[in-house]
Design a protein around this motif. Structure first.
Motif, PDB file in Angstrom:
ATOM      1  N   TYR A   1       9.754  -8.510  -2.727  1.00 21.00           N
ATOM      2  CA  TYR A   1       8.564  -7.837  -2.217  1.00 21.00           C
ATOM      3  C   TYR A   1       8.777  -6.338  -2.368  1.00 21.00           C
ATOM      4  O   TYR A   1       9.900  -5.875  -2.572  1.00 21.00           O
ATOM      5  CB  TYR A   1       8.295  -8.181  -0.741  1.00 21.00           C
ATOM      6  CG  TYR A   1       9.322  -7.656   0.215  1.00 21.00           C
ATOM      7  CD1 TYR A   1      10.496  -8.359   0.463  1.00 21.00           C
ATOM      8  CD2 TYR A   1       9.133  -6.442   0.872  1.00 21.00           C
ATOM      9  CE1 TYR A   1      11.448  -7.875   1.333  1.00 21.00           C
ATOM     10  CE2 TYR A   1      10.089  -5.954   1.745  1.00 21.00           C
ATOM     11  CZ  TYR A   1      11.245  -6.666   1.976  1.00 21.00           C
ATOM     12  OH  TYR A   1      12.191  -6.175   2.820  1.00 21.00           O
ATOM     13  N   SER A   2       7.693  -5.586  -2.274  1.00 27.84           N
ATOM     14  CA  SER A   2       7.838  -4.132  -2.290  1.00 27.84           C
ATOM     15  C   SER A   2       6.731  -3.482  -1.462  1.00 27.84           C
ATOM     16  O   SER A   2       6.957  -2.985  -0.382  1.00 27.84           O
ATOM     17  CB  SER A   2       7.827  -3.609  -3.734  1.00 27.84           C
ATOM     18  OG  SER A   2       7.949  -2.218  -3.740  1.00 27.84           O
ATOM     19  N   CYS A   3       5.479  -3.518  -1.978  1.00 27.59           N
ATOM     20  CA  CYS A   3       4.404  -2.731  -1.341  1.00 27.59           C
ATOM     21  C   CYS A   3       3.918  -3.312  -0.025  1.00 27.59           C
ATOM     22  O   CYS A   3       3.472  -2.599   0.853  1.00 27.59           O
ATOM     23  CB  CYS A   3       3.234  -2.599  -2.302  1.00 27.59           C
ATOM     24  SG  CYS A   3       2.354  -4.166  -2.549  1.00 27.59           S
ATOM     25  N   ARG A   4       3.970  -4.626   0.133  1.00 29.26           N
ATOM     26  CA  ARG A   4       3.421  -5.368   1.278  1.00 29.26           C
ATOM     27  C   ARG A   4       1.909  -5.210   1.401  1.00 29.26           C
ATOM     28  O   ARG A   4       1.348  -5.396   2.475  1.00 29.26           O
ATOM     29  CB  ARG A   4       4.066  -4.936   2.599  1.00 29.26           C
ATOM     30  CG  ARG A   4       5.570  -4.940   2.565  1.00 29.26           C
ATOM     31  CD  ARG A   4       6.125  -4.615   3.906  1.00 29.26           C
ATOM     32  NE  ARG A   4       7.471  -4.106   3.818  1.00 29.26           N
ATOM     33  CZ  ARG A   4       8.202  -3.783   4.861  1.00 29.26           C
ATOM     34  NH1 ARG A   4       7.716  -3.911   6.063  1.00 29.26           N
ATOM     35  NH2 ARG A   4       9.415  -3.331   4.702  1.00 29.26           N
ATOM     36  N   GLU A   5       1.240  -4.786   0.345  1.00 29.58           N
ATOM     37  CA  GLU A   5      -0.209  -4.548   0.415  1.00 29.58           C
ATOM     38  C   GLU A   5      -0.969  -5.152  -0.762  1.00 29.58           C
ATOM     39  O   GLU A   5      -2.010  -4.647  -1.167  1.00 29.58           O
ATOM     40  CB  GLU A   5      -0.481  -3.040   0.441  1.00 29.58           C
ATOM     41  CG  GLU A   5      -0.026  -2.385   1.705  1.00 29.58           C
ATOM     42  CD  GLU A   5      -0.296  -0.890   1.714  1.00 29.58           C
ATOM     43  OE1 GLU A   5      -0.885  -0.381   0.744  1.00 29.58           O
ATOM     44  OE2 GLU A   5       0.091  -0.247   2.693  1.00 29.58           O
TER      45      GLU A   5
ATOM     46  N   ILE B   1      -0.422  -4.986  -3.895  1.00 29.40           N
ATOM     47  CA  ILE B   1      -0.601  -4.024  -4.986  1.00 29.40           C
ATOM     48  C   ILE B   1       0.501  -4.153  -6.041  1.00 29.40           C
ATOM     49  O   ILE B   1       0.243  -4.056  -7.235  1.00 29.40           O
ATOM     50  CB  ILE B   1      -0.623  -2.575  -4.431  1.00 29.40           C
ATOM     51  CG1 ILE B   1      -1.878  -2.358  -3.589  1.00 29.40           C
ATOM     52  CG2 ILE B   1      -0.594  -1.552  -5.571  1.00 29.40           C
ATOM     53  CD1 ILE B   1      -1.870  -1.073  -2.802  1.00 29.40           C
ATOM     54  N   CYS B   2       1.747  -4.386  -5.621  1.00 28.18           N
ATOM     55  CA  CYS B   2       2.852  -4.322  -6.585  1.00 28.18           C
ATOM     56  C   CYS B   2       3.041  -5.622  -7.364  1.00 28.18           C
ATOM     57  O   CYS B   2       3.628  -5.626  -8.440  1.00 28.18           O
ATOM     58  CB  CYS B   2       4.144  -3.937  -5.887  1.00 28.18           C
ATOM     59  SG  CYS B   2       4.853  -5.258  -4.887  1.00 28.18           S
ATOM     60  N   GLY B   3       2.566  -6.728  -6.830  1.00 31.69           N
ATOM     61  CA  GLY B   3       2.676  -8.011  -7.543  1.00 31.69           C
ATOM     62  C   GLY B   3       4.048  -8.663  -7.445  1.00 31.69           C
ATOM     63  O   GLY B   3       4.321  -9.618  -8.156  1.00 31.69           O
ATOM     64  N   SER B   4       4.913  -8.182  -6.544  1.00 31.09           N
ATOM     65  CA  SER B   4       6.285  -8.725  -6.489  1.00 31.09           C
ATOM     66  C   SER B   4       6.396 -10.057  -5.758  1.00 31.09           C
ATOM     67  O   SER B   4       7.356 -10.781  -5.971  1.00 31.09           O
ATOM     68  CB  SER B   4       7.211  -7.754  -5.749  1.00 31.09           C
ATOM     69  OG  SER B   4       7.127  -6.489  -6.273  1.00 31.09           O
ATOM     70  N   CYS B   5       5.463 -10.343  -4.852  1.00 27.40           N
ATOM     71  CA  CYS B   5       5.711 -11.449  -3.908  1.00 27.40           C
ATOM     72  C   CYS B   5       4.915 -12.705  -4.240  1.00 27.40           C
ATOM     73  O   CYS B   5       4.615 -13.488  -3.338  1.00 27.40           O
ATOM     74  CB  CYS B   5       5.433 -10.983  -2.484  1.00 27.40           C
ATOM     75  SG  CYS B   5       3.692 -10.627  -2.199  1.00 27.40           S
ATOM     76  N   GLY B   6       4.604 -12.915  -5.526  1.00 26.99           N
ATOM     77  CA  GLY B   6       3.902 -14.149  -5.912  1.00 26.99           C
ATOM     78  C   GLY B   6       4.783 -15.357  -5.658  1.00 26.99           C
ATOM     79  O   GLY B   6       5.975 -15.347  -5.974  1.00 26.99           O
TER      80      GLY B   6
ATOM     81  N   ALA C   1       2.585 -13.505  -1.019  1.00 24.69           N
ATOM     82  CA  ALA C   1       3.015 -13.775   0.358  1.00 24.69           C
ATOM     83  C   ALA C   1       2.519 -12.699   1.322  1.00 24.69           C
ATOM     84  O   ALA C   1       2.262 -12.969   2.486  1.00 24.69           O
ATOM     85  CB  ALA C   1       4.541 -13.870   0.409  1.00 24.69           C
ATOM     86  N   CYS C   2       2.349 -11.473   0.809  1.00 24.95           N
ATOM     87  CA  CYS C   2       1.959 -10.381   1.711  1.00 24.95           C
ATOM     88  C   CYS C   2       0.486 -10.424   2.089  1.00 24.95           C
ATOM     89  O   CYS C   2       0.065  -9.759   3.024  1.00 24.95           O
ATOM     90  CB  CYS C   2       2.313  -9.027   1.100  1.00 24.95           C
ATOM     91  SG  CYS C   2       1.410  -8.641  -0.395  1.00 24.95           S
ATOM     92  N   ARG C   3      -0.321 -11.189   1.372  1.00 22.29           N
ATOM     93  CA  ARG C   3      -1.739 -11.237   1.762  1.00 22.29           C
ATOM     94  C   ARG C   3      -2.138 -12.603   2.309  1.00 22.29           C
ATOM     95  O   ARG C   3      -3.262 -12.806   2.755  1.00 22.29           O
ATOM     96  CB  ARG C   3      -2.657 -10.816   0.614  1.00 22.29           C
ATOM     97  CG  ARG C   3      -2.718 -11.804  -0.506  1.00 22.29           C
ATOM     98  CD  ARG C   3      -3.974 -11.725  -1.325  1.00 22.29           C
ATOM     99  NE  ARG C   3      -4.275 -13.057  -1.784  1.00 22.29           N
ATOM    100  CZ  ARG C   3      -5.376 -13.411  -2.389  1.00 22.29           C
ATOM    101  NH1 ARG C   3      -6.315 -12.527  -2.624  1.00 22.29           N
ATOM    102  NH2 ARG C   3      -5.568 -14.646  -2.778  1.00 22.29           N
TER     103      ARG C   3
HETATM  104 FE1  FES Z   1       3.531  -6.062  -3.244  1.00 24.26          FE
HETATM  105 FE2  FES Z   1       3.066  -8.453  -2.118  1.00 24.26          FE
HETATM  106  S1  FES Z   1       4.673  -7.072  -1.685  1.00 24.26           S
HETATM  107  S2  FES Z   1       2.067  -7.550  -3.799  1.00 24.26           S
END
Ligand code: FES
Length: 241
Positions: free
Chosen positions: A52-56, A58-63, A73-75
């Motif tokens: 994860y990174s942005c938690r918003e 936006i970054c696409g890390s938490c698919g 996961a963050c949304r």
């Molecule tokens: Fe960046 Fe979920 S943490 S999209």
């Protein structure tokens, strides 16, 4: 509220195969799946790995796959999953590096092959480029792609043919080819006129279904196919004149 988080675990350094591990998780607050995973890692099992990174969103890390659905996961909110049992799995069709972390190299390599940036020979105008609204409308949907890899991971063609560029890369190419600032020659973008490129897509539209940002990558593939055919016809008629 108490939940059971059933999380797929795999450490290639010590496990023979992936397995599910259950964690009891209680929270009085509204939490995202990512926050719940962070709580579990911080309070119960510091070996649990996920990106994860942005938690918003936006970054696409938490698919990942949450109760069978591709999502960030963050949304994804725990409450709204409508179940006390929450099953979390890594993105499929990509090698597991550890737990929910997968090797995204095939995805990035495919993206790299389409030169995903503006190719322009023009000198940038002093006041910057201006793109008309009607031109923006053609690419806006594809600009929203955050490269989470959900579409690539869900694509049945990418899962059986490692040469296939996949939905994200092809939709991204469509985004640049339609950008009025992009001046890449026809020959350069038409190199995806192959089975591993534009014609590899089986139009199952799984990528449209799973995209968390409603990019609808298959629309981009269709648009690029049409553009390629139109350009070819124009060229044939030009040659005959
Ligand atoms: Fe960046 Fe979920 S943490 S999209």
């Amino acid at each position: 509220m108490e939940y059971i988080f059933r999380i797929l675990r795999f450490d290639p350094l010590k496990d023979k195969s992936p397995y599910f591990k259950d964690y009891r998780y209680q929270t009085p607050e509204t939490k995202s799946t990512l926050e719940a995973l962070m709580d579990i890692r911080n309070e119960q099992d510091c070996t649990l790995s996920f990106r994860y990174s942005c938690r918003e969103a936006i970054c696409g890390s938490c698919g990942m796959v949450i109760n069978g659905e591709f999502d960030l996961a963050c949304r994804s909110m725990v409450e709204s999953l409508g179940n006390n049992l929450i099953v979390i799995e890594p993105l499929p069709n990509l090698e597991i590096e550890k737990d929910l972390v997968v090797n995204m190299d095939p995805f990035w390599e495919a993206l790299d092959k389409v030169d995903p940036c503006i190719q322009s020979i023009d000198k940038a105008p002093e006041k910057g480029y201006r793109i008309e609204e009607n031109e923006m409308e053609k690419i806006w949907q594809f600009i929203n792609c955050i490269l989470c890899g959900c579409c690539y991971s869900a694509c049945p063609v990418a899962s059986r043919d490692e040469r296939y560029l996949g939905p994200a890369a092809l939709a991204k190419l469509n985004r640049f080819v339609r950008d009025p600032r992009d001046k890449r020659p026809f020959l350069s973008w038409s190199k995806v006129n192959t089975e591993a490129g534009l014609w590899g897509c089986d139009t199952i539209f799984k990528c449209n279904d799973v995209c968390p940002k409603e990019v609808r990558p298959a629309d981009g593939i269709e648009a690029l196919r049409r553009k390629l055919v139109v350009e070819k016809i124009k060229r044939i008629f030009k040659l005959k004149r």
